[in-house]
Design a protein around this motif. Sequence first.
Motif, PDB file in Angstrom:
ATOM      1  N   LEU A   1       0.910  -1.368   0.059  1.00  0.00           N
ATOM      2  CA  LEU A   1      -0.134  -0.032   0.040  1.00  0.00           C
ATOM      3  C   LEU A   1       0.724   1.062   0.078  1.00  0.00           C
ATOM      4  O   LEU A   1       0.500   2.228  -0.779  1.00  0.00           O
ATOM      5  N   PHE A   2       1.797   1.375   0.932  1.00  0.00           N
ATOM      6  CA  PHE A   2       2.688   2.332   0.654  1.00  0.00           C
ATOM      7  C   PHE A   2       3.309   2.684  -0.540  1.00  0.00           C
ATOM      8  O   PHE A   2       3.534   3.758  -0.986  1.00  0.00           O
ATOM      9  N   ALA A   3       3.910   1.474  -1.023  1.00  0.00           N
ATOM     10  CA  ALA A   3       4.908   1.537  -2.373  1.00  0.00           C
ATOM     11  C   ALA A   3       3.994   2.021  -3.509  1.00  0.00           C
ATOM     12  O   ALA A   3       4.345   2.650  -4.394  1.00  0.00           O
TER      13      ALA A   3
ATOM     14  N   LEU B   1       0.589   3.486  -3.121  1.00  0.00           N
ATOM     15  CA  LEU B   1      -0.448   4.885  -2.885  1.00  0.00           C
ATOM     16  C   LEU B   1       0.188   6.129  -2.750  1.00  0.00           C
ATOM     17  O   LEU B   1      -0.346   7.024  -2.932  1.00  0.00           O
ATOM     18  N   THR B   2       1.226   5.925  -1.961  1.00  0.00           N
ATOM     19  CA  THR B   2       1.937   7.226  -1.342  1.00  0.00           C
ATOM     20  C   THR B   2       2.812   8.008  -2.401  1.00  0.00           C
ATOM     21  O   THR B   2       3.379   7.149  -3.296  1.00  0.00           O
ATOM     22  N   PRO B   3       2.821   9.308  -2.298  1.00  0.00           N
ATOM     23  CA  PRO B   3       3.425  10.058  -3.203  1.00  0.00           C
ATOM     24  C   PRO B   3       4.969   9.662  -3.180  1.00  0.00           C
ATOM     25  O   PRO B   3       5.564   9.634  -4.296  1.00  0.00           O
ATOM     26  N   CYS B   4       5.553   9.296  -2.100  1.00  0.00           N
ATOM     27  CA  CYS B   4       7.119   8.814  -2.124  1.00  0.00           C
ATOM     28  C   CYS B   4       7.267   7.387  -2.607  1.00  0.00           C
ATOM     29  O   CYS B   4       8.377   6.753  -2.138  1.00  0.00           O
ATOM     30  N   GLY B   5       6.167   6.545  -2.630  1.00  0.00           N
ATOM     31  CA  GLY B   5       6.223   5.328  -3.003  1.00  0.00           C
ATOM     32  C   GLY B   5       7.296   4.864  -4.145  1.00  0.00           C
ATOM     33  O   GLY B   5       7.155   5.503  -4.960  1.00  0.00           O
ATOM     34  N   PRO B   6       7.994   3.882  -4.013  1.00  0.00           N
ATOM     35  CA  PRO B   6       8.750   3.768  -5.062  1.00  0.00           C
ATOM     36  C   PRO B   6       8.132   2.903  -6.367  1.00  0.00           C
ATOM     37  O   PRO B   6       8.496   3.241  -7.496  1.00  0.00           O
ATOM     38  N   LEU B   7       6.821   2.195  -6.095  1.00  0.00           N
ATOM     39  CA  LEU B   7       6.157   1.798  -7.274  1.00  0.00           C
ATOM     40  C   LEU B   7       5.482   2.597  -7.796  1.00  0.00           C
ATOM     41  O   LEU B   7       5.319   2.648  -9.053  1.00  0.00           O
ATOM     42  N   LYS B   8       4.940   3.616  -7.107  1.00  0.00           N
ATOM     43  CA  LYS B   8       4.353   4.968  -7.795  1.00  0.00           C
ATOM     44  C   LYS B   8       5.575   5.683  -8.541  1.00  0.00           C
ATOM     45  O   LYS B   8       5.011   5.891  -9.715  1.00  0.00           O
TER      46      LYS B   8
ATOM     47  N   THR C   1      -1.510  -1.402 -10.417  1.00  0.00           N
ATOM     48  CA  THR C   1      -1.420  -2.799  -9.590  1.00  0.00           C
ATOM     49  C   THR C   1       0.303  -3.133  -9.833  1.00  0.00           C
ATOM     50  O   THR C   1       0.656  -3.429 -10.796  1.00  0.00           O
ATOM     51  N   SER C   2       0.976  -3.421  -8.746  1.00  0.00           N
ATOM     52  CA  SER C   2       2.319  -3.677  -8.636  1.00  0.00           C
ATOM     53  C   SER C   2       2.414  -4.962  -8.957  1.00  0.00           C
ATOM     54  O   SER C   2       1.769  -5.887  -8.555  1.00  0.00           O
ATOM     55  N   ASN C   3       3.462  -5.327  -9.585  1.00  0.00           N
ATOM     56  CA  ASN C   3       4.054  -6.924  -9.847  1.00  0.00           C
ATOM     57  C   ASN C   3       5.378  -7.110  -9.126  1.00  0.00           C
ATOM     58  O   ASN C   3       6.710  -6.650  -9.590  1.00  0.00           O
ATOM     59  N   LEU C   4       5.237  -7.277  -7.701  1.00  0.00           N
ATOM     60  CA  LEU C   4       6.093  -7.236  -6.851  1.00  0.00           C
ATOM     61  C   LEU C   4       7.016  -8.610  -6.775  1.00  0.00           C
ATOM     62  O   LEU C   4       7.797  -9.071  -6.095  1.00  0.00           O
ATOM     63  N   HIS C   5       6.608  -9.553  -7.902  1.00  0.00           N
ATOM     64  CA  HIS C   5       7.010 -11.151  -7.836  1.00  0.00           C
ATOM     65  C   HIS C   5       8.587 -11.177  -7.826  1.00  0.00           C
ATOM     66  O   HIS C   5       9.179 -12.027  -7.054  1.00  0.00           O
ATOM     67  N   VAL C   6       9.226 -10.194  -8.442  1.00  0.00           N
ATOM     68  CA  VAL C   6      10.721 -10.492  -8.786  1.00  0.00           C
ATOM     69  C   VAL C   6      11.460 -10.007  -7.442  1.00  0.00           C
ATOM     70  O   VAL C   6      12.181 -10.676  -6.863  1.00  0.00           O
ATOM     71  N   SER C   7      10.956  -8.662  -6.766  1.00  0.00           N
ATOM     72  CA  SER C   7      11.647  -8.455  -5.677  1.00  0.00           C
ATOM     73  C   SER C   7      11.306  -9.090  -4.558  1.00  0.00           C
ATOM     74  O   SER C   7      12.185  -9.321  -3.555  1.00  0.00           O
TER      75      SER C   7
END
Length: 203
Positions: free
Chosen positions: A118-120, A122-129, A186-192
């Motif tokens: 959620l942080f990554a 939705l937040t303005p400083c999130g890495p995935l955003k 929607t993030s694809n975090l499977h690699v990390s």
Amino acid sequence: VIGGMTFLLVLLYKYRCMKFLMGYMCLASTVLLGFLGGQMFYVAINKYQLAIDNISFYFTMYNFAVVGTLAVFYEKGISKYINQAYLIATSVIVAWQLSYFNDWMAWALLIMLALYDLFAVLTPCGPLKALVNLMQKDDAPEMPGLLYEAQLPEGATRPGRRVRKNRADQNGNPTEAEDERAINATSNLHVSYAISGVSENGV
């Protein structure tokens, strides 16, 4: 570890370290599918008493890992259903690693991952955003495997789509094609997540 790896992926993409990033992600995905997937297959063999020799086992896992890596990162000539099936298989293999932890540790990890996701995103400083914003730029290089792309019917719209209007010349003819870059947030975090799981399990 997961947070650090996510920020590292964003920095590598931002500064166009594409060869290193692609090699790193392909290696991690191959190890995940081949080694951790092999562990899962080995457990299934013992549980269901499947008859298979060592050569067939290693040959099967080698092909499973190589085809999966090509399906996720190369994509050309590969059915979208195969690509999505391997993404689901990757998520299942990563989630299966939680079975090695006790109940409290497993639930704690799930809650922490959900909050971090959620942080990554939705937040303005999130890495995935930040990654989504970078990939929406006109000069952004293609990087399959970083984000999920939803396949919608023709004419359908979705959040995150950027459209560059055609510019016309003096005769009224369009000079540039419409640029539609649809990226699902929607993030694809499977690699990390997989890299972190591989590190923590001592692979």
